[in-house]
Design a protein around this motif. Sequence first.
Motif, PDB file in Angstrom:
ATOM      1  N   ARG A  45     -97.951  -5.029 -89.826  1.00  6.94           N
ATOM      2  CA  ARG A  45     -96.511  -4.581 -89.945  1.00  6.94           C
ATOM      3  C   ARG A  45     -95.663  -6.061 -89.867  1.00  6.94           C
ATOM      4  NH1 ARG A  45     -95.857   0.672 -86.399  1.00  6.94           N
ATOM      5  NH2 ARG A  45     -97.250   2.019 -87.315  1.00  6.94           N
ATOM      6  N   ALA A  46     -94.370  -5.935 -90.542  1.00 14.41           N
ATOM      7  CA  ALA A  46     -93.239  -6.960 -90.514  1.00 14.41           C
ATOM      8  C   ALA A  46     -92.750  -6.935 -88.932  1.00 14.41           C
ATOM      9  CB  ALA A  46     -92.440  -6.809 -91.322  1.00 14.41           C
ATOM     10  N   PRO A  47     -92.565  -8.102 -88.321  1.00 17.43           N
ATOM     11  CA  PRO A  47     -91.667  -7.694 -86.969  1.00 17.43           C
ATOM     12  C   PRO A  47     -90.339  -7.122 -87.327  1.00 17.43           C
ATOM     13  CG  PRO A  47     -91.892 -10.117 -87.745  1.00 17.43           C
ATOM     14  CD  PRO A  47     -92.682  -9.247 -88.795  1.00 17.43           C
ATOM     15  N   PRO A  48     -90.043  -6.619 -86.173  1.00 17.73           N
ATOM     16  CA  PRO A  48     -88.649  -6.018 -86.362  1.00 17.73           C
ATOM     17  C   PRO A  48     -87.438  -6.836 -86.460  1.00 17.73           C
ATOM     18  CG  PRO A  48     -89.694  -5.379 -84.099  1.00 17.73           C
ATOM     19  CD  PRO A  48     -90.619  -6.290 -85.063  1.00 17.73           C
ATOM     20  N   LYS A  49     -86.519  -6.670 -87.262  1.00 19.42           N
ATOM     21  CA  LYS A  49     -85.304  -7.327 -87.617  1.00 19.42           C
ATOM     22  C   LYS A  49     -84.636  -7.918 -86.324  1.00 19.42           C
ATOM     23  CE  LYS A  49     -84.827  -5.392 -92.240  1.00 19.42           C
ATOM     24  NZ  LYS A  49     -83.797  -4.684 -92.876  1.00 19.42           N
ATOM     25  N   ASN A  50     -84.393  -7.230 -85.272  1.00 19.78           N
ATOM     26  CA  ASN A  50     -83.634  -7.527 -84.073  1.00 19.78           C
ATOM     27  C   ASN A  50     -84.512  -8.194 -83.078  1.00 19.78           C
ATOM     28  OD1 ASN A  50     -81.513  -6.639 -85.390  1.00 19.78           O
ATOM     29  ND2 ASN A  50     -81.839  -4.523 -84.205  1.00 19.78           N
ATOM     30  N   GLY A  51     -85.612  -8.306 -83.379  1.00 18.95           N
ATOM     31  CA  GLY A  51     -86.787  -8.750 -82.403  1.00 18.95           C
ATOM     32  C   GLY A  51     -87.483  -7.713 -81.714  1.00 18.95           C
ATOM     33  N   TYR A  52     -88.417  -8.163 -80.667  1.00 19.43           N
ATOM     34  CA  TYR A  52     -89.110  -7.106 -80.026  1.00 19.43           C
ATOM     35  C   TYR A  52     -88.389  -6.633 -78.704  1.00 19.43           C
ATOM     36  CZ  TYR A  52     -93.008  -8.288 -83.009  1.00 19.43           C
ATOM     37  OH  TYR A  52     -93.920  -8.629 -83.908  1.00 19.43           O
ATOM     38  N   PHE A  53     -87.915  -7.463 -77.916  1.00 19.10           N
ATOM     39  CA  PHE A  53     -87.558  -6.721 -76.451  1.00 19.10           C
ATOM     40  C   PHE A  53     -86.155  -7.519 -76.120  1.00 19.10           C
ATOM     41  CE2 PHE A  53     -87.579  -7.007 -71.884  1.00 19.10           C
ATOM     42  CZ  PHE A  53     -87.095  -5.643 -71.881  1.00 19.10           C
ATOM     43  N   HIS A  54     -85.214  -7.157 -75.741  1.00 17.07           N
ATOM     44  CA  HIS A  54     -83.987  -7.924 -75.483  1.00 17.07           C
ATOM     45  C   HIS A  54     -83.855  -7.455 -73.751  1.00 17.07           C
ATOM     46  CE1 HIS A  54     -82.938  -9.128 -79.356  1.00 17.07           C
ATOM     47  NE2 HIS A  54     -83.228  -7.740 -79.909  1.00 17.07           N
TER      48      HIS A  54
END
Length: 73
Positions: A45-54
């Motif tokens: 899968r492609a990584p999420p656009k907003n990153g993994y964890f904020h």
Amino acid sequence: MEMESERQMEGWETPKRVECRIPAVLPCPPPPKKKSPAGAYGKRRAPPKNGYFHPPDLEAFFALAPRREASCA
């Protein structure tokens, strides 16, 4: 006729007819086949656009609450 009276004297007998017999043991079915691991791990899968964890703002999370003075009444 004499045999019949002897059977009646002896008591009950196990039925010998084919439909009364216990069926022969059938072989067990084969075990289920393993699923191919290619289906589960084949696609990335492609990584999420907003990153993994904020994480939240840690400074605000650990900010000290103002102390309250104990009241002596």
